[in-house]
Motif scaffolding. Structure first.
Motif, PDB file in Angstrom:
ATOM      1  N   ALA A 296       0.850  -1.197   0.000  1.00 38.74           N
ATOM      2  CA  ALA A 296       0.000   0.000   0.000  1.00 38.74           C
ATOM      3  C   ALA A 296       0.887   1.249   0.000  1.00 38.74           C
ATOM      4  N   GLN A 297       1.926   1.231   0.839  1.00 37.45           N
ATOM      5  CA  GLN A 297       2.818   2.410   0.904  1.00 37.45           C
ATOM      6  C   GLN A 297       3.505   2.667  -0.429  1.00 37.45           C
ATOM      7  N   ASN A 298       3.727   1.618  -1.185  1.00 40.47           N
ATOM      8  CA  ASN A 298       4.456   1.780  -2.446  1.00 40.47           C
ATOM      9  C   ASN A 298       3.527   1.784  -3.663  1.00 40.47           C
ATOM     10  N   ALA A 299       2.245   2.035  -3.392  1.00 42.19           N
ATOM     11  CA  ALA A 299       1.240   2.245  -4.452  1.00 42.19           C
ATOM     12  C   ALA A 299       1.118   1.064  -5.421  1.00 42.19           C
ATOM     13  N   PHE A 300       1.264  -0.153  -4.914  1.00 44.30           N
ATOM     14  CA  PHE A 300       0.952  -1.319  -5.741  1.00 44.30           C
ATOM     15  C   PHE A 300      -0.572  -1.411  -5.860  1.00 44.30           C
ATOM     16  N   ARG A 301      -1.056  -2.018  -6.959  1.00 41.95           N
ATOM     17  CA  ARG A 301      -2.501  -2.283  -7.108  1.00 41.95           C
ATOM     18  C   ARG A 301      -2.774  -3.649  -6.506  1.00 41.95           C
ATOM     19  N   GLN A 302      -3.818  -3.751  -5.679  1.00 39.43           N
ATOM     20  CA  GLN A 302      -4.128  -5.055  -5.106  1.00 39.43           C
ATOM     21  C   GLN A 302      -5.134  -5.773  -6.004  1.00 39.43           C
ATOM     22  N   LEU A 303      -4.745  -6.922  -6.549  1.00 37.00           N
ATOM     23  CA  LEU A 303      -5.638  -7.637  -7.474  1.00 37.00           C
ATOM     24  C   LEU A 303      -6.456  -8.713  -6.767  1.00 37.00           C
ATOM     25  N   SER A 304      -5.965  -9.192  -5.656  1.00 39.91           N
ATOM     26  CA  SER A 304      -6.734 -10.156  -4.861  1.00 39.91           C
ATOM     27  C   SER A 304      -6.187 -10.069  -3.449  1.00 39.91           C
ATOM     28  N   TYR A 305      -6.729 -10.897  -2.554  1.00 44.16           N
ATOM     29  CA  TYR A 305      -6.256 -10.774  -1.166  1.00 44.16           C
ATOM     30  C   TYR A 305      -4.766 -11.113  -1.049  1.00 44.16           C
ATOM     31  N   CYS A 306      -4.237 -11.864  -2.042  1.00 41.78           N
ATOM     32  CA  CYS A 306      -2.826 -12.276  -1.914  1.00 41.78           C
ATOM     33  C   CYS A 306      -1.973 -11.876  -3.112  1.00 41.78           C
ATOM     34  N   HIS A 307      -2.502 -11.063  -4.006  1.00 37.76           N
ATOM     35  CA  HIS A 307      -1.727 -10.725  -5.202  1.00 37.76           C
ATOM     36  C   HIS A 307      -1.720  -9.221  -5.449  1.00 37.76           C
ATOM     37  N   TRP A 308      -0.526  -8.705  -5.691  1.00 39.82           N
ATOM     38  CA  TRP A 308      -0.370  -7.268  -5.918  1.00 39.82           C
ATOM     39  C   TRP A 308       0.354  -7.043  -7.241  1.00 39.82           C
ATOM     40  N   ALA A 309       0.055  -5.910  -7.880  1.00 41.80           N
ATOM     41  CA  ALA A 309       0.713  -5.567  -9.139  1.00 41.80           C
ATOM     42  C   ALA A 309       1.393  -4.219  -8.985  1.00 41.80           C
ATOM     43  N   ASN A 310       2.581  -4.103  -9.585  1.00 44.70           N
ATOM     44  CA  ASN A 310       3.292  -2.826  -9.608  1.00 44.70           C
ATOM     45  C   ASN A 310       3.149  -2.300 -11.036  1.00 44.70           C
ATOM     46  N   GLY A 311       2.371  -1.265 -11.226  1.00 49.06           N
ATOM     47  CA  GLY A 311       2.117  -0.765 -12.580  1.00 49.06           C
ATOM     48  C   GLY A 311       0.901  -1.443 -13.195  1.00 49.06           C
ATOM     49  N   GLU A 312       0.660  -1.124 -14.457  1.00 50.86           N
ATOM     50  CA  GLU A 312      -0.581  -1.551 -15.107  1.00 50.86           C
ATOM     51  C   GLU A 312      -0.498  -2.891 -15.820  1.00 50.86           C
ATOM     52  N   GLN A 313       0.746  -3.351 -16.078  1.00 50.54           N
ATOM     53  CA  GLN A 313       0.931  -4.487 -16.977  1.00 50.54           C
ATOM     54  C   GLN A 313       0.356  -5.811 -16.446  1.00 50.54           C
TER      55      GLN A 313
END
Ligand SMILES: C[S@@+](CC[C@H](N)C(=O)[O-])C[C@H]1O[C@@H](n2cnc3c(N)ncnc32)[C@H](O)[C@@H]1O
Ligand code: SF4
Length: 454
Positions: A296-313
């Protein structure tokens, strides 16, 4: 409106509501109720009847409107990691080559069914085991076969799973040329001491350097898996792992809670006193929180409870489709799938699998009949996975939501969701217990079914 007269919330069992605690993240439940949401046993067909039913389904060109994906399984690993439940066969070049030849036959045979050609596939996942142990030629050939024989949507996500060990530029180039556009590497931990204890190959420096090279090349989406709760992990080295995710520039990351099971090398080491008792669930919850806050602090997008994305790709499309109950065509020994609602797991034994291919009579353990309320169960799994139960996205919409409100209110009291209007948003604690919540909601609906009149 629901007409059911439910017991007051405190009378719902704690197994469904969780228990009140000042720290719901750590103590709402005692244990995760399995790796994935489990919607109970389904009736199944066996033997000749099952085979006839599967071939009937595959010969139909009328396909459901559900999104669809292909899962291809490569059941070989060079070394068995201490924690892993997926290991099937030790890599052996001759065995891999023989397997690959048969896999090509199965892939081509399955591509020819009317069901397969009826609609485009949105995602393909080559998983294992360790598919990156295939040779560059095999990786290239597999990618090409997928593109040549299956109808794929324009933006189809084609993932190769595996690990960084021996994944050199030759393999990367060969896989890219074959049309793979996403790579999912199991890293588990960057820390060399944690890695060594888990029997992971390679040290941190190589992993960091190789991942950085792959992401910097900008040729494909690069995602990794990390596990929290492994022996020798500490809040400090876990923080460094999270920092490494950021610094290597990977596009996506899964955080998996370590699940231990009897028979694993890890469990044997613990039983024999060679390894410390692993972290408790409440300690693992704190590691989940650390990851959650870091992303959250590094502005990742959360895609599910256990998966995060950095950027849009990164989209992680295969995983999200699988949780939405998509149709999945299974290929390879040990591959699981879902065809027109019939769930099947192909046999893990290569000899039995081989016999099935030569006769075009696919060898699977059993064929489960379409689940009652399959759409509802998939909607629950997907909502809990994504952290938002939204009335407008549930079958029966508001009626179902209101029917479940006694449960949702109990969850809210226990710090697991926050209710606003017709939505229940899972708190961070609720997300940590996402699988328990999905299972609880399914059980609640079994205990208090929606009646036809509702
Ligand atoms: C099927 S494995 C394949 C990964 C790949 N072969 C590798 O070596 O990293 C997929 C993922 O399952 C996860 N996994 C395996 N065993 C696990 C366990 N006991 N608890 C939690 N996650 C586990 C790991 O994160 C792993 O990357
Ligand atoms: S983590 Fe990967 S390499 Fe290790 S045993 Fe499991 S599937 Fe094989």
């Amino acid at each position: 409106m629901s007409t059911i007269d439910l017991a007051p919330t405190q009378q719902l069992p704690e197994a469904l509501t969780g228990q009140a605690s000042p720290s719901p993240l750590q103590f709402a439940f005692t244990k995760k109720t399995g790796a994935h949401a489990n919607h109970g046993k389904r009736e199944s067909l066996n033997g000749e009847q099952a085979h006839q039913m599967l071939s009937k389904q595959l010969s139909q060109s009328k396909a459901s409107k559900l999104p669809r994906a292909i899962y291809i399984h490569i059941p070989f690993c060079r070394v068995r990691c201490t924690f892993c439940n997926f290991f099937q066969y030790a890599s052996n070049q001759q065995m891999i080559d023989d397997y690959f030849t048969l896999l090509e036959q199965e892939l081509i045979a399955k591509s020819r069914y009317p069901w397969t050609q009826a609609r485009n596939f949105d995602a393909v996942y080559v998983g294992g085991g360790t598919p990156t142990d295939l040779s560059p030629e095999q990786l290239n050939q597999l990618g090409q076969l997928i593109h040549r024989y299956f109808p794929l949507s324009d933006s189809c996500e084609v993932t190769l799973e595996g690990r960084l060990n021996r994944f050199d530029d030759n393999k990367f180039e060969a896989a890219l040329a074959g049309g793979f556009n996403r790579f999912s590497f199991g890293v588990q931990s960057f820390n060399s001491k944690v890695r060594r204890a888990a029997k992971r190959l390679d040290k941190r420096d190589y992993i960091v350097e190789r991942l950085s090279q792959l992401t910097a090349s900008n040729r494909a989406t690069i995602a990794i898996d990390l596990i929290y709760g492994l022996p020798h992990q500490t809040p400090e080295n876990w923080q460094q792992d999270l920092q490494d995710v950021l610094d290597t520039g990977v596009h996506g990351v899964d955080l998996y809670q370590l699940l231990t099971f009897g028979g694993s090398g890890l469990q044997r080491n613990i039983d024999a006193g060679r390894e410390a008792v692993p972290l408790s669930t409440s300690d693992k919850a704190l590691m989940y929180q650390q990851g959650h806050q870091f992303f959250a602090q590094n502005a990742f997008r959360q895609l599910s409870y256990c998966h995060w994305a950095n950027g849009e790709q990164e989209q992680s499309r295969y995983n999200s489709l699988a949780k939405q109950g998509a149709e999945i065509l299974p290929i390879g020994a040990g591959a699981g799938g879902n065809i027109n609602g019939y769930a099947l797991m192909q046999t893990r034994d290569i000899d039995t699998w081989r016999a099935g291919i030569t006769e075009n009579n696919w060898a699977f353990e059993q064929l489960s009949l379409p689940a009652n309320n399959a759409q509802l169960k998939a909607a629950i799994t997907s909502a809990c996975d994504q952290g938002l139960i939204d009335a407008d996205k549930l079958p029966h919409g508001r009626t179902l939501f209101e029917h479940c409100e006694p449960l949702f209110k109990a969850w809210q009291t226990n710090g697991l969701v926050s209710l606003t209007g017709q939505q229940a948003a899972l708190t961070m604690a609720g997300q940590f217990w996402s699988v328990n919540l999905a299972n609880a909601m399914t059980q609640y609906l079994q205990m208090y079914p929606l009646t036809n009149s509702q």
